[in-house]
Design a protein around this motif. Structure first.
Motif, mmCIF file in Angstrom:
data_model
loop_
_atom_site.group_PDB
_atom_site.id
_atom_site.type_symbol
_atom_site.label_atom_id
_atom_site.label_comp_id
_atom_site.label_asym_id
_atom_site.label_seq_id
_atom_site.Cartn_x
_atom_site.Cartn_y
_atom_site.Cartn_z
ATOM 1 N N VAL A 106 0.835 -1.191 0.000
ATOM 2 C CA VAL A 106 0.000 0.000 0.000
ATOM 3 C C VAL A 106 0.875 1.248 0.000
ATOM 4 O O VAL A 106 0.679 2.174 -0.807
ATOM 5 N N GLY A 107 1.884 1.230 0.859
ATOM 6 C CA GLY A 107 2.753 2.403 0.933
ATOM 7 C C GLY A 107 3.442 2.676 -0.396
ATOM 8 O O GLY A 107 3.474 3.817 -0.877
ATOM 9 N N LEU A 108 3.956 1.621 -1.014
ATOM 10 C CA LEU A 108 4.699 1.825 -2.249
ATOM 11 C C LEU A 108 3.788 2.251 -3.395
ATOM 12 O O LEU A 108 4.174 3.055 -4.247
ATOM 13 N N ILE A 109 2.563 1.707 -3.391
ATOM 14 C CA ILE A 109 1.639 2.134 -4.453
ATOM 15 C C ILE A 109 1.334 3.616 -4.290
ATOM 16 O O ILE A 109 1.318 4.380 -5.267
ATOM 17 N N TRP A 261 -7.035 1.571 -8.647
ATOM 18 C CA TRP A 261 -7.711 0.285 -8.484
ATOM 19 C C TRP A 261 -6.808 -0.697 -7.732
ATOM 20 O O TRP A 261 -7.228 -1.400 -6.813
ATOM 21 N N LEU A 262 -5.536 -0.674 -8.114
ATOM 22 C CA LEU A 262 -4.585 -1.599 -7.504
ATOM 23 C C LEU A 262 -4.442 -1.298 -6.010
ATOM 24 O O LEU A 262 -4.344 -2.209 -5.177
ATOM 25 N N LEU A 263 -4.459 -0.021 -5.708
ATOM 26 C CA LEU A 263 -4.332 0.388 -4.310
ATOM 27 C C LEU A 263 -5.470 -0.200 -3.490
ATOM 28 O O LEU A 263 -5.271 -0.761 -2.403
ATOM 29 N N TRP A 264 -6.651 -0.112 -4.037
ATOM 30 C CA TRP A 264 -7.828 -0.641 -3.348
ATOM 31 C C TRP A 264 -7.696 -2.153 -3.143
ATOM 32 O O TRP A 264 -7.915 -2.676 -2.049
ATOM 33 N N PHE A 276 -0.639 -12.694 -7.496
ATOM 34 C CA PHE A 276 -0.209 -11.296 -7.529
ATOM 35 C C PHE A 276 -0.115 -10.781 -8.952
ATOM 36 O O PHE A 276 0.432 -9.723 -9.203
ATOM 37 N N SER A 277 -0.657 -11.554 -9.918
ATOM 38 C CA SER A 277 -0.402 -11.153 -11.301
ATOM 39 C C SER A 277 -0.999 -9.781 -11.644
ATOM 40 O O SER A 277 -0.403 -9.068 -12.456
ATOM 41 N N PRO A 278 -2.119 -9.334 -11.058
ATOM 42 C CA PRO A 278 -2.549 -7.962 -11.374
ATOM 43 C C PRO A 278 -1.485 -6.915 -11.031
ATOM 44 O O PRO A 278 -1.277 -5.958 -11.788
ATOM 45 N N VAL A 279 -0.783 -7.127 -9.926
ATOM 46 C CA VAL A 279 0.274 -6.172 -9.575
ATOM 47 C C VAL A 279 1.365 -6.221 -10.626
ATOM 48 O O VAL A 279 1.864 -5.199 -11.112
ATOM 49 N N GLU A 280 1.720 -7.439 -10.995
ATOM 50 C CA GLU A 280 2.807 -7.582 -11.958
ATOM 51 C C GLU A 280 2.440 -6.946 -13.302
ATOM 52 O O GLU A 280 3.237 -6.241 -13.917
ATOM 53 N N MET A 281 1.174 -7.178 -13.718
ATOM 54 C CA MET A 281 0.750 -6.634 -15.014
ATOM 55 C C MET A 281 0.710 -5.109 -14.986
ATOM 56 O O MET A 281 1.163 -4.445 -15.914
#
Ligand code: HEM
Ligand SMILES: [Cu+2]
Lengths: 312, 116, 557
Positions: A106-109, A261-264, A276-281
């Motif tokens: 969360v922090g890094l996003i 969206w990713l943050l949420w 974790f693939s959404p983060v990777e993408m």
């Protein structure tokens, strides 16, 4: 066939596994390949613009150099660094997503988004600067400055970070800046004039390309500078500058949407070592946008800097 | 039964998830920062004495290097299946086709053996 | 009947759950992620665009019945042929086979439950609709008159029609193609059933692989080009307008970088269908399978190297023209390889002349002429004479209509029983195929002669000497029009009154014939495992021919 059965009955459905896949491995591979192919099309999409840039720059190298020298290389460089930092935080986001560390994610996003916003802020500032100086290539989209307005004496000096070349103070005796209809303005002819003079003195020299000799001159081959013609070519540079950086900024904005969206999702603790693939993408996309800028920076901001030692 | 053929049986699972770890990422970051600063200062030097346009070539060289490290490490191409590798390189190859065949026209216009 | 495997009794007629009756609300269609339903929605949409494009074609042929421009003013005529081209190329022909038949069949042919990215598939349909809607809106507002090629500076500076809106429509539509291409590539790579090796893939799948490459690598370029045209129109800055320092030839480079490969988008899928038809209806393994497969890839790759053959008279450098002309000759080789292999496949085959096969054979003849005329045009000197004449029109209609549209119709007839579970009337099918073949040649062969004699394209009026051949052409177009409308009626009729189709009406070994007609939502009741070679008509294919025949007999009884 043994490793994964096609039949739904016997498969433990991992969370996030879509029905058309047999297992997470297959899903991840498909999604990542899909993303990479999407990036391949993005490369060609920007590639069309780079082709236009290539052709136009090879036709009018001096006009491009002059136009480029009017951009703020310091801000461009700063923005490059901002994006690089955001790429680092993005890469680390993926790293911590794999570890399932929610707080770091969360922090890094949030950090990544902040850097993204900083980039856009600087970009907006630069655009404003161009607007104030009559460098937006579309008529009517520049700041209108009447002959009697106070701004006319300052070429928009109200703003900090003014580049020296464009400040009327730097050149005593420069005519006041007026632009009642918000047209594209261009006043820096020293570089091309210098090259034109040299070319006239040395007809076999390579100060101007053949095409430039024809297209900057009052009449073909006269080697007398036609300012209007030259201005049109600089305008082409700014057109390309705005289209390229504008499209890039649009990608940044879309990227920020994705990051929201990713943050949420990360906040809800969706991601872990298995999923974790959404983060990777999203990371792939973000890095790609960074790479585009890595090329835009030298190609737009730096191409004429080496003429500055001429002291014109 | 026929031999296994679909590729999705060897996803990059065996690869350590760590990739290059935090020190590695910081190293890549350092390379990128140095590259940016370098590209700025080299641009100020006049390299035209080597050959016209040498500045641009150097700038592009640095940009390519930066792109390569971002791709290999931040985007994990280094640990990705060959297919990913191919789609990244392939797209660039296609771009060079567009550049090369377009410029083949522009650079051979005008006078010369093939001139009009 | 207890036949295990491919043929299960009772899979027809009864209310077995299949993709069509699995949900009947509008929502179950509009929000479906089933590739088969999406394909059906594409089918309806492209047919609508085909119909509209066809009306414009009729208008063109009517105008050209007489030498004078009496039906339309010349400005209107410009709009008519432009809109014909835009609708046909971007909204019918490019999506036709990939988005309809490819979408429906690729997952089934490789033994998957769906495409790898079903939501993206649905998204691509919506993008297509949005792009189409914007374009149609622009056409209703007053249309566009630049020609489908949008040449600058006419399109940027001089034309005062709805170039902007149409450009935006096509720009958006492009992303539909791109997403379809991405989806197909991923699917073919990652979704193949156990045992489905690369060299067991039907050639239809191979050709879609090649097409997808072009979608992904080419379409973005035309998108950005049209975007630049749009901006240039709005902002009056020119990188394409010579008056402002721009370069109109740059537009042509960028446009044809996509649009030459795009002409292969408009024939490769057809080649894939024809490979299926010829092998299956001659009941022989296709001759030189690997060559046919790789020639598709070869066409996709080399197709990117020849775009300059559209620009021989544009002011492009003579050197570039030479290179492009040479490469144009080279790119004809993979097409020729296919022709030879198809011919060799027919040799000593046990050929049946069902409707789909008639289209397959028609394709071979027509594409032959189309390809040869392409070589004439690619020859540098000859093209100076032929460019912008009706010879070019004849050429590309031979490849695009004689090739792709014919193949598309062949494919529709071939897979119609699978897609709908209904048989159409074989008699009317054959009549229509004949009419189309005759009508087509009567329409377009005279155009080749006209062009050779010097009749330019894109004019509403022409010298009276050309009238006789033009009358032939218009007469042919009428026959063609009748032929093309007939399937609409007998297909629709089959939906209501047609006999139920057996699972394997043509007694073939392909995977798509081993599931029910129409297939269930997840395509197969039991996930398939492929143990046989492709186009294997012998015992190894594991196909119970006798059972299939029995089933067909029950239905026919
Ligand atoms: C055997 C391979 C082919 C060759 C060598 C070839 C060659 C050519 C050449 C040289 C031209 C330019 C003519 C001119 O403007 O003067 C041309 C035009 C055209 N070709 Fe082909 N072609 C081939 C196959 C195809 C295929 C397969 C298609 C489509 C399915 C196609 C569609 C077109 C179209 C649409 C045009 C006209 C574009 C326009 O100006 O509006 N061609 N072809
Ligand atoms: Cu072509």
């Amino acid at each position: 066939m043994s490793a994964h059965s096609h039949s739904d009955k016997f498969v433990y459905h991992e969370p996030g596994l879509q029905h058309q896949f047999d297992d997470m491995g297959q899903q991840e591979e498909s999604v990542s390949l899909g993303m990479w192919l999407f990036l391949a099309q993005e490369i060609m999409f920007f590639g069309g613009l780079f082709t236009a840039y290539l052709v136009m720059r090879s036709k009018y190298p001096l006009a491009f150099a002059s136009g480029s020298n009017h951009l703020d290389a310091f801000l461009g460089g700063a923005n490059t660094l901002v994006l690089i930092v955001s790429s680092l935080t993005m890469a680390l986001t993926v790293y911590y997503a794999q570890k399932g560390n929610r707080n770091m994610q969360v922090g890094l996003i949030v950090l990544t988004m902040l850097f993204g916003l900083t980039f856009l802020g600087i970009k907006a500032y630069e655009y404003t600067d161009k607007y104030n100086h009559g460098l937006v290539p579309m008529a009517g989209l520049n700041r209108r400055v009447k002959a009697d307005s106070p701004a006319s004496e300052h070429v928009g000096l109200v703003l900090p970070g003014e580049t020296a070349v464009s400040a009327s103070e730097a050149k005593p005796g420069a005519e006041p800046y007026v632009n009642p209809h918000g047209e594209f303005q261009w006043r820096e002819y020293e570089l091309v004039q210098h090259m034109m003079d040299k070319q006239r003195a040395e007809p076999n020299g390579h100060y101007l390309t053949l095409n430039e000799q024809l297209t900057y001159s009052t009449s073909p081959g006269s080697l007398v500078l036609d300012k209007d013609k030259f201005r049109d070519k600089v305008r082409i540079f700014f057109y390309i500058y705005f289209v390229m950086t504008g499209l890039h900024a649009l990608h940044m904005i879309i990227g920020l949407g994705i990051m929201t969206w990713l943050l949420w999702m990360a906040f809800k603790g969706t991601f872990n070592a298995e999923y974790f693939s959404p983060v990777e993408m999203s990371g792939l996309y973000w890095h790609f946008v960074d790479i585009v800028w890595i090329f835009l920076f030298p190609l737009l901001y730096l191409l004429g800097r080496h003429y500055e030692h001429l002291g014109l | 039964m026929a031999e296994q053929t679909t590729e999705h049986h060897n996803p990059h699972i065996e690869v350590p998830n760590e990739h290059i770890g935090i020190p590695g990422y910081l190293g890549v970051f350092a390379v990128l920062v140095v590259g940016t600063i370098l590209t700025y200062y080299v641009a100020l030097m006049d390299l035209d004495w080597i050959f016209p346009g040498a500045n641009t070539l150097v700038a592009l060289g640095i940009a390519f290097t930066k792109m390569t490290v971002v791709g290999l490490f931040f985007m994990h191409v280094r640990w990705s299946p060959r297919l990913v590798w191919m789609s990244a390189v392939g797209a660039f190859f296609w771009l060079t086709i567009m550049f090369a065949y377009t410029m083949q026209d522009y650079l051979t216009r005008g006078t010369g053996f093939f001139g009009h | 009947m207890e036949t295990v495997g491919a043929i299960e009794a009772g899979s027809y007629g009864t209310a077995k759950l299949n993709y069509l009756n699995n949900g009947s609300t509008l929502k179950s269609w509009l929000l479906t992620k089933d590739h088969k339903r999406i394909a059906i929605m594409y089918l309806i949409s492209v047919s609508a665009f085909f119909l509209m494009g066809g009306l414009y074609a009729a208008a063109i042929r009517l105008e050209l019945l007489t030498p004078a421009s009496d039906l339309f003013e010349t400005g209107t005529y410009n709009k008519v042929f432009t809109q014909h081209g835009i609708l046909m190329v971007f909204f019918f022909l490019i999506p036709s086979i990939p988005a309809v038949l490819g979408n429906f069949l690729i997952p089934i042919m490789i033994g998957a439950k769906d495409l790898a990215l079903p939501r993206i598939n649905l998204l691509s349909l919506y993008i297509y609709w949005i792009g189409g809607a914007i374009t149609l809106w622009a056409l209703m507002q007053g249309g566009v008159d630049t020609g489908w090629t949008f040449y600058t500076p006419y399109s940027t500076t001089f034309s005062n029609t709805y170039v902007l809106a149409v450009g935006v429509g096509i720009f958006i539509n492009g992303f539909s193609s791109i997403l379809t291409g991405v989806n197909f590539l991923v699917t073919i790579h990652t979704m193949r059933a156990p045992g489905m090796t690369w060299f067991r893939l039907p050639l239809f799948v191979w050709s879609h692989y090649a097409v997808s490459l072009i979608f992904v690598l080419g379409t973005p370029v035309v998108a950005i080009t049209l975007l630049l045209v749009a901006i240039e129109r709005v902002a009056h800055v020119g990188i394409f307008d010579p008056a402002l320092g721009g370069d109109p030839i740059l537009f042509q480079h960028m446009f044809w970088f996509y649009s030459h490969p795009a002409v292969y988008i408009m024939v490769l899928p057809g080649m894939g269908i024809v490979s299926e038809l010829l092998a299956n209806f001659a009941r022989k393994r296709i001759f030189g399978y690997e060559f046919v497969a790789f020639s598709s890839i070869g066409i996709a790759v080399f197709g990117f190297l020849v775009w300059g053959h559209h620009m021989f008279v544009s002011g492009q450098s003579m050197y570039a023209s030479l290179v492009f002309s040479f490469l144009t000759m080279v790119v004809a080789i993979p097409s020729a390889i296919k022709m030879f292999n198809w011919t060799a496949t027919l040799y000593q085959g046990s050929i049946s002349f069902d409707t789909p096969m008639l289209y397959g054979l028609a394709f071979m003849g027509l594409f032959l002429i189309g390809g040869f005329t392409g070589l004439y045009l690619g020859a540098l000197g000859l093209d100076v004479h032929l460019t912008d004449t009706y010879f070019v029109i004849g050429h590309f209609h031979y490849v695009m209509v004689g090739g792709q549209v014919i193949a598309y119709l062949g494919g529709l007839h071939y897979w119609w029983p699978k897609m709908t579970g209904k048989m159409y009337s074989e008699f009317w099918g054959r009549v229509a195929a004949m009419l189309i073949f005759v009508g087509f040649n009567l329409t377009f062969f005279p155009q080749l002669i006209l062009g050779y004699l010097g009749m330019p394209r894109r004019y509403a009026a022409y010298p009276p000497e050309f009238q006789v051949l033009n009358i032939f052409s218009t007469a042919g177009a009428s026959v063609l029009g009748v032929g093309l409308t007939m399937p609409l009626f007998y297909f629709l009729h089959s939906l209501v009154k047609g006999k139920p189709a057996p699972d394997n009406p043509w007694l073939l070994p392909g995977l798509e014939w081993r599931t029910s007609s129409p297939p269930p939502t997840e395509n197969f009741d039991t996930p398939p495992v492929v143990t046989w070679e492709i186009y294997d008509f012998g015992d190894e294919s594991g196909l119970d021919l006798e059972a299939a025949k029995r089933e067909a007999a029950t239905i026919n009884a």
